[in-house]
Enzyme design. Structure first.
Site, PDB file in Angstrom:
ATOM      1  N   ARG A  66       0.823  -1.209   0.000  1.00 38.18           N
ATOM      2  CA  ARG A  66       0.000   0.000   0.000  1.00 38.18           C
ATOM      3  C   ARG A  66       0.859   1.262   0.000  1.00 38.18           C
ATOM      4  O   ARG A  66       0.492   2.275  -0.617  1.00 38.18           O
ATOM      5  CB  ARG A  66      -0.927   0.001   1.219  1.00 38.18           C
ATOM      6  CG  ARG A  66      -2.034  -1.030   1.142  1.00 38.18           C
ATOM      7  CD  ARG A  66      -2.778  -1.170   2.452  1.00 38.18           C
ATOM      8  NE  ARG A  66      -1.901  -1.710   3.508  1.00 38.18           N
ATOM      9  CZ  ARG A  66      -2.327  -2.059   4.708  1.00 38.18           C
ATOM     10  NH1 ARG A  66      -3.608  -1.922   5.015  1.00 38.18           N
ATOM     11  NH2 ARG A  66      -1.491  -2.540   5.611  1.00 38.18           N
ATOM     12  N   ASP A 257     -21.865 -25.107   3.203  1.00 40.15           N
ATOM     13  CA  ASP A 257     -20.662 -25.938   3.263  1.00 40.15           C
ATOM     14  C   ASP A 257     -20.275 -26.227   4.718  1.00 40.15           C
ATOM     15  O   ASP A 257     -19.917 -27.351   5.064  1.00 40.15           O
ATOM     16  CB  ASP A 257     -19.520 -25.221   2.540  1.00 40.15           C
ATOM     17  CG  ASP A 257     -18.220 -25.996   2.575  1.00 40.15           C
ATOM     18  OD1 ASP A 257     -18.176 -27.089   2.003  1.00 40.15           O
ATOM     19  OD2 ASP A 257     -17.251 -25.509   3.191  1.00 40.15           O
ATOM     20  N   ALA A 262     -20.399 -32.628   3.134  1.00 35.90           N
ATOM     21  CA  ALA A 262     -19.949 -32.533   1.748  1.00 35.90           C
ATOM     22  C   ALA A 262     -19.169 -31.230   1.560  1.00 35.90           C
ATOM     23  O   ALA A 262     -19.003 -30.436   2.485  1.00 35.90           O
ATOM     24  CB  ALA A 262     -21.148 -32.593   0.803  1.00 35.90           C
ATOM     25  N   TYR A 364     -36.615 -23.124 -12.331  1.00 39.20           N
ATOM     26  CA  TYR A 364     -36.127 -21.948 -13.055  1.00 39.20           C
ATOM     27  C   TYR A 364     -36.280 -22.099 -14.570  1.00 39.20           C
ATOM     28  O   TYR A 364     -35.618 -21.391 -15.323  1.00 39.20           O
ATOM     29  CB  TYR A 364     -34.649 -21.696 -12.715  1.00 39.20           C
ATOM     30  CG  TYR A 364     -34.449 -21.011 -11.386  1.00 39.20           C
ATOM     31  CD1 TYR A 364     -34.352 -19.623 -11.301  1.00 39.20           C
ATOM     32  CD2 TYR A 364     -34.387 -21.749 -10.210  1.00 39.20           C
ATOM     33  CE1 TYR A 364     -34.170 -18.994 -10.082  1.00 39.20           C
ATOM     34  CE2 TYR A 364     -34.215 -21.135  -8.979  1.00 39.20           C
ATOM     35  CZ  TYR A 364     -34.111 -19.750  -8.927  1.00 39.20           C
ATOM     36  OH  TYR A 364     -33.938 -19.122  -7.705  1.00 39.20           O
ATOM     37  N   HIS A 781      -9.238 -27.479  -3.812  1.00 38.55           N
ATOM     38  CA  HIS A 781      -8.303 -28.102  -2.883  1.00 38.55           C
ATOM     39  C   HIS A 781      -7.618 -27.044  -2.042  1.00 38.55           C
ATOM     40  O   HIS A 781      -7.315 -25.945  -2.516  1.00 38.55           O
ATOM     41  CB  HIS A 781      -7.245 -28.905  -3.644  1.00 38.55           C
ATOM     42  CG  HIS A 781      -7.806 -30.107  -4.329  1.00 38.55           C
ATOM     43  ND1 HIS A 781      -7.201 -30.704  -5.412  1.00 38.55           N
ATOM     44  CD2 HIS A 781      -8.930 -30.829  -4.096  1.00 38.55           C
ATOM     45  CE1 HIS A 781      -7.913 -31.742  -5.811  1.00 38.55           C
ATOM     46  NE2 HIS A 781      -8.977 -31.837  -5.018  1.00 38.55           N
ATOM     47  N   GLY A 804      12.340 -32.495 -19.173  1.00 38.63           N
ATOM     48  CA  GLY A 804      12.337 -33.762 -19.904  1.00 38.63           C
ATOM     49  C   GLY A 804      11.076 -34.583 -19.767  1.00 38.63           C
ATOM     50  O   GLY A 804      11.006 -35.704 -20.267  1.00 38.63           O
ATOM     51  N   VAL A 807       4.779 -33.147 -21.676  1.00 44.29           N
ATOM     52  CA  VAL A 807       3.743 -32.233 -21.209  1.00 44.29           C
ATOM     53  C   VAL A 807       2.822 -31.884 -22.375  1.00 44.29           C
ATOM     54  O   VAL A 807       3.277 -31.312 -23.371  1.00 44.29           O
ATOM     55  CB  VAL A 807       4.364 -30.945 -20.622  1.00 44.29           C
ATOM     56  CG1 VAL A 807       3.284 -30.026 -20.089  1.00 44.29           C
ATOM     57  CG2 VAL A 807       5.356 -31.297 -19.510  1.00 44.29           C
ATOM     58  N   PRO A 808       1.540 -32.228 -22.296  1.00 40.19           N
ATOM     59  CA  PRO A 808       0.626 -31.892 -23.391  1.00 40.19           C
ATOM     60  C   PRO A 808       0.347 -30.393 -23.430  1.00 40.19           C
ATOM     61  O   PRO A 808       0.732 -29.651 -22.521  1.00 40.19           O
ATOM     62  CB  PRO A 808      -0.642 -32.680 -23.036  1.00 40.19           C
ATOM     63  CG  PRO A 808      -0.581 -32.845 -21.560  1.00 40.19           C
ATOM     64  CD  PRO A 808       0.873 -32.952 -21.209  1.00 40.19           C
ATOM     65  N   SER A 810      -2.627 -29.163 -23.251  1.00 43.39           N
ATOM     66  CA  SER A 810      -3.737 -28.927 -22.332  1.00 43.39           C
ATOM     67  C   SER A 810      -4.178 -30.273 -21.765  1.00 43.39           C
ATOM     68  O   SER A 810      -3.783 -31.329 -22.277  1.00 43.39           O
ATOM     69  CB  SER A 810      -4.918 -28.260 -23.053  1.00 43.39           C
ATOM     70  OG  SER A 810      -5.495 -29.163 -23.979  1.00 43.39           O
TER      71      SER A 810
END
Length: 1122
Positions: A66, A257, A262, A364, A781, A804, A807-808, A810
């Site tokens: 700030r 919650d 749950a 709705y 999480h 190495g 990694v896709p 997405s």
């Protein structure tokens, strides 16, 4: 979520109340809060120091730096403060990427000091302990404190000392201030621990000759510790990050919650957005948000949220209606989309949760149509087929476009459909029914195609299945590189080459956690989870069940019945852990379903037994400080912890933890009954089941899979399990589903670079969308939050690619990369797919078959008056809340339960009057007398009441039905009153309801008079009563006590009520009289009196009753007296 930021005012209030230090902490509780509603006159009355001191003012809205931003007013008087606030209050301000409105300000006394008196101190939590950072130059220009500050790690369970602080933190501090600072830091650290902080920063901390001044403070506390710290915290308000408003709907869901076992989460990002989500699962919710942002929907993404942990139908309804209410408040020119997505559930009954969503959609449907909402649904898990069917039906009946997909469709394919990047299949293939695991369907498995188009989103039908072909020797580099992001250089697989030693990676505790002989103890009465484990064992052809016993402290030792295939078996349940361990020395795994409050203690107890080497902790919400203690103890004892906040893990063909892998249909569909060649580790339980699905469709299946849990400090890490897999010969490739938050994935990068990990690793970190949001979002999480740039998913994916790993681009293409890597290993001969062997069939449980509607059975009972199965008790079709809302009273409830009708108000009132006048008639009558005698004999309430009720009959109190029948028959046959009296006399029968032992025409029964006046005034017709009164005139002319008594009056008046109220046909009214409903009025009313007599005798402490001799006439038998 665990670590939550608190306002500066809240943090300082905690500190001033609870810090214990010899350092003189100044300005305690001297602060004032200002908002748009503040009355400056009132605030100066409450804080008179505002009028006399120089002041500091600043916004208190979780804004960092700030001072640098010019958002601190320094050395002002009250007028200056008011002007400073006036210029900024309710004004929009940009801080970084976030735009927000300044609305909360904090005023404190100004502390005059020099730069040399400013210091910096910060304490923050890590897995191994708490770091204390200290720098001798604090203030706005402190700079990069991570690089500058002295740093001290206080390991878990260790304590700080003055000497340690002086030696390691205060080396650049003048000696005259070292003692004060050391004392304050020790007090601050103890305060930090006692109140379960996870982060606490003070900058600057000013030390003068007057004492210590805490000028600026930022803090986070572990919200899961509320049950421990409630007394100290009180009711804590957690403000939203700057740039995001606090909405009442978010607070409503947070309250739901808190009251639920749950998980229900909702964060509003852009209430005007057109893309809304309702996603099941903490991990899945992040994946859907990632995919929406990847496809360009970040600016239109309206919310983030998730529901998981088997919420009830009502809870899901409340959650769904909140989202539908929000999304239909404002129209969008392109219409809106709602994505109801989720991974494959492990234990949530999908149909049950979808019923709640369907109820909300029906409520709705008008606003949804007006806003041109299109809904896309994708879900899997227990009973998901029924859930999808119901969802599809509501689309047809309401006219709302709803597109429904199951596990045959890739999890995120519906996002591309919703955003127009992917065509919507006209008739998506329906997945096999849950009941199909009764049959062996392994021969019908569809071979997955190589490309995305031909596999997940548009799967082939069984007739189009491609026969398995021998893989080619190698694949072009482009086939893999085209799927990776960013492009990685082509590398070769080293397969099972001998791993090199690495000092950079910690060693695993045990390479093999589970085998086909593993035995476990389950803590908690989780019969469904245990039965699921036994069914898994059976379908894997294990020789014996994997569960040896259960521990449940709330019952005595006993046996619990389960099924092993077709036959029933008994498993022992022990009250305490010691007995279970002693009697089952072969057990080496504990699966804990203990609650978040008891999980810590029960786990500590378990670690006392050296036979245990693996513990799975299912509970979510264990405070991080307690989890770190468990991790330390487990490390000391060589125990592997899976969890907390996990579903567990699975080793196909060997062992599964609790509900992992879902029900048997998913076990078979994902081929989890036999080992494959791919091992995976993820945080999310739901996403681990999705990985089971993806891996089974693209490879020969799963060798082992573990969900380490969503907390910031899971008991075991990604690297722990990756190293186990590296050292396991049966594992040929590894899949890691990482997540935003933490730095564990970097250890995998180091392991690959240093040669410790040589097997192919396919990895993707979810949470890439976080960097696109303007304000901080806490995902489902607890650990899914980046506290620095290196913890973002984007940074970790880049580092893994550079290190190495495969990694896709997405998550949407994760399955394709897995398949290409797998095909390469098959082509090289590293993997030799085994021939499928059909698993044994397992019968379906009766209760689940009934749930699915697969069987029918004649009911033992039928009822039509009450239904307690739903969220709300229902009386004859009327919810209990409506009963109270309509103020129906006891008479109305009796009408619903006895007569299955909502009776008119006058009828309800009449019933209540009848109960009141029949409640008691003194202690001399036979029923009351019996009750009193029984009570005085020491019997209980039920026995005494029953003894009184058993006297009710035609001679006492039970004449209502008989009177109603006799008078109705005479009236309906057209007999005149005189003819009726004469006939009864001729037949030698008494007229029921006529006559009284005490009352007479000259001494009338006021109970009858009260009822008569009411009936004459309110009943639409009184034909039967008038007939009975004419009979009374005849009988009383012969004898004055032959009056229409209260029994007779109620009987005939009820006939008038039933016939004339409009709620019954003539036959229905007569049936109620015939089956004895009217006598119930007397029984119910008089029970009140009998209970009163019982309580009266007990209160008076009356002894055993013995009838006096002088009230008994002792006579000889007749033949002897003659």
């Amino acid at each position: 979520m665990s670590a939550k930021a608190i306002s500066e005012q809240t943090g300082k209030e905690f500190l001033y109340k609870h810090i214990c230090t010899s350092a003189a902490v100044q300005n305690r509780f001297r602060y004032a809060s200002v908002t748009a509603e503040t009355d400056w006159g009132r605030i100066t009355q409450d804080h008179p120091w505002l009028l006399s001191e120089r002041l500091v003012v600043k916004p208190d809205q979780l804004i960092k730096r700030r001072g640098k931003l010019g958002l601190v007013g320094i050395d002002l008087d009250l007028d200056g403060v008011q002007e400073w606030v006036r210029q900024r209050l309710m004004r929009e301000t940009t801080v970084g990427k976030a735009k927000g409105v300044l609305k909360n300000f904090l005023i404190e006394p100004f502390v005059a000091h020099t730069q040399e008196q400013e210091f910096y101190v910060c304490i923050y939590a890590t897995r191994e302990g708490d770091y204390v950072l200290f720098h001798h130059e604090g203030g706005v220009d402190v700079g990069d404190v991570d690089a500058k500050a002295q740093k001290l790690l206080v390991a878990v369970d260790d304590k700080l000392s003055v000497d340690t602080i002086k030696e390691q933190l205060l080396t650049h501090v003048p000696e005259d201030k070292q003692e004060v600072l050391a004392s304050f830091i020790i007090g601050l650290f103890n305060f930090y621990e006692d109140l379960y902080f996870t982060y606490l920063e003070i900058n600057p901390l000013v030390v003068t000759h007057d004492g210590v001044f805490v000028l600026d403070m930022a803090a986070k506390i572990d919200a899961t510790a509320d049950y421990i710290c409630k007394a100290k915290w009180g009711d804590v308000e957690f403000p939203p990050p700057f740039g995001r408003e606090a909405y009442p709907e978010e607070a409503y869901i947070a309250d739901l919650d808190a009251k639920s076992g749950a998980s229900l989460k909702l964060t509003l990002l852009n209430p005007r957005g057109r893309i809304w989500t309702m996603v099941a699962g903490g991990g899945a919710s992040v994946v859907y948000s990632d995919t929406i942002c990847d496809l360009g929907g970040v600016d239109e993404l309206a919310n983030y949220g998730e529901y998981s942990g088997a919420p009830s139908e009502q809870q899901t309804y409340d959650y769904a209606k909140t989202i539908l209410s929000l999304m239909t408040r404002e129209k969008h020119h392109e219409g809106k989309v709602l994505i109801i997505g989720g991974s494959i559930a492990n234990f949530t009954n999908v149909a049950a949760t979808f019923k709640g969503i369907v109820r909300a959609i029906k409520d709705y449907q008008g606003p949804l149509k007006e806003n041109e909402v299109t809904i896309f649904v994708r879900r899997g898990g227990p009973n998901y087929q029924e859930g999808l069917r119901v969802m599809g039906e509501v689309g047809k009946t309401t006219g709302i476009p709803i597109h429904v997909f199951g596990t045959e469709t890739h999890m995120t394919a519906i996002v591309g459909m919703a955003l127009g990047h992917r065509p919507i299949p006209n008739q998506p293939p329906m997945a096999a029914h849950t009941a199909n695991f009764l049959l062996n369907s392994s021969n019908n498995a569809v071979t997955p195609a190589t490309t995305r188009t031909a596999s997940f989103s548009e799967p082939k039908s069984a007739n189009d299945a491609t026969p398995a072909k021998k893989p080619k020797e190698g694949l072009p580099a482009d086939s893999l590189n085209s799927l990776l992001w960013p492009l990685r250089s082509a590398g070769s697989f080293t397969g099972d080459c001998k791993a090199k030693a690495s000092s950079g990676c910690s060693g695993a505790k045990a390479t093999t956690l589970f085998s086909s002989h593993t035995k476990s103890i389950v803590w908690g009465m989780q019969t469904r989870a245990v039965q699921g484990m036994l069914d898994f064992d059976y379908v894997c052809s294990r020789d014996e069940p994997s569960v040896a016993a259960m521990v449940y402290p709330f019952t005595g030792d006993h046996k619990q019945k389960f099924y092993w295939g077709h036959k029933e078996i008994l498993l022992p349940v022990y009250k305490n852990m010691a007995d279970a361990m002693k009697k089952h020395p072969e057990v080496d795994v504990l699966i804990s379903f203990a609650s978040l409050r008891s999980a810590f203690d029960s786990t500590i107890e378990t670690m006392q037994y050296p036979q245990i080497h693996t513990i799975a902790i299912i509970a979510e919400g264990i405070p991080e400080a307690l989890t770190r203690k468990l991790i330390k103890r487990a490390d000391e004892k060589g125990i592997t912890i899976i969890g907390p906040a996990t579903v567990g893990g699975i080793k196909p063909g060997c062992f599964k933890i609790g509900n992992t892998g879902g029900m048997l249909d998913n076990i078979l569909a994902s081929k989890l009954y036999r080992p494959g060649s791919v091992a995976y580790v993820s945080r999310s339980g739901g996403m681990s089941n999705e990985l089971n699905n993806i891996v089974s469709r693209t490879t020969d299946g799963v060798y082992e899979g573990v969900a380490i849990g969503g907390d910031r400090y899971p008991g075991s890490t990604f690297m722990d399990h990756v190293l186990r897999y590296q050292d396991t010969p049966g594992v040929k490739m590894i899949v890691v589903l990482g997540e935003i938050g933490g730095t564990e994935e970097y250890k995998i990068c180091e392991g690959i670079k240093e040669g410790r990990i040589t097997k192919p690793v396919v990895c993707w970190c979810i949470g890439t969308c976080a960097t696109m949001f303007s304000s901080e979002v806490q995902f489902g999480h607890a650990g899914a939050c980046a506290n620095q740039a290196s913890e973002t998913a984007v940074a970790k994916n880049q580092a893994l690619r550079d290190g190495g790993a495969y990694v896709p681009r997405s998550f949407d293409e994760l399955g394709d990369v897995i398949k290409v890597v797998y095909d390469e290993l098959v082509a090289k001969g590293t993997i030799v797919p085994a021939q499928e062997v059909p698993p044994p069939t397992v019968p379906m449980d009766y209760s689940w078959a009934r749930e699915l509607g697969l069987i029918r059975k004649p009911a033992s009972f039928m009822t039509s008056i009450c239904d307690e199965r739903g969220q709300e008790l229902i009386y004859a079709g009327m919810p209990i809340t409506e009963v109270f809302k309509e103020e129906m009273g006891l008479g109305g409830v009796l009408g619903l339960l006895w007569f299955q009708r909502r009776l008119p108000r006058y009828a309800c009132q009449f019933i209540e009057m009848c109960l009141m006048v029949t409640a008691d008639h003194g202690p001399a009558v036979s029923g009351a007398h019996n009750t009193i005698v029984c009570a005085r004999a020491g019997k209980d309430l039920i026995s005494s009441l029953t003894s009184g009720l058993l006297t009710i009959g035609d001679r006492f109190g039970g004449a209502l039905d008989a009177a109603a029948k006799q008078f109705s028959k005479a009236f309906d046959s057209g007999m005149l009153p005189m003819e009726f009296v004469n006939k009864m006399k001729k037949d030698g029968k008494l007229i029921m309801g006529i006559g009284h032992r005490v009352k007479s025409i000259n001494n009338p029964d006021m109970r009858v008079q009260i009822l008569k006046d009411y009936v004459k005034q309110h009943f639409p017709t009184t034909q039967m009563l008038d007939y009975a009164l004419d009979v009374e005139k005849i009988t009383t002319s012969k004898k004055p006590n032959l009056i229409l008594n209260v029994d007779g009056f109620i009987g005939v008046a009820f006939v008038d009520l039933l016939r004339a109220c409009g709620g019954f046909t003539r036959d229905e009214a007569d049936e109620f009289v015939e089956i004895g409903a009217l006598n119930g009025i007397f029984v119910l009313g008089r029970s009140m009196g009998f209970i009163g007599h019982y309580l009266d005798q007990k209160r008076l402490k009356q002894g055993l009753y013995r009838h006096p001799w002088d009230d008994i006439s002792y006579v000889l038998p007749e033949h002897m007296s003659m």
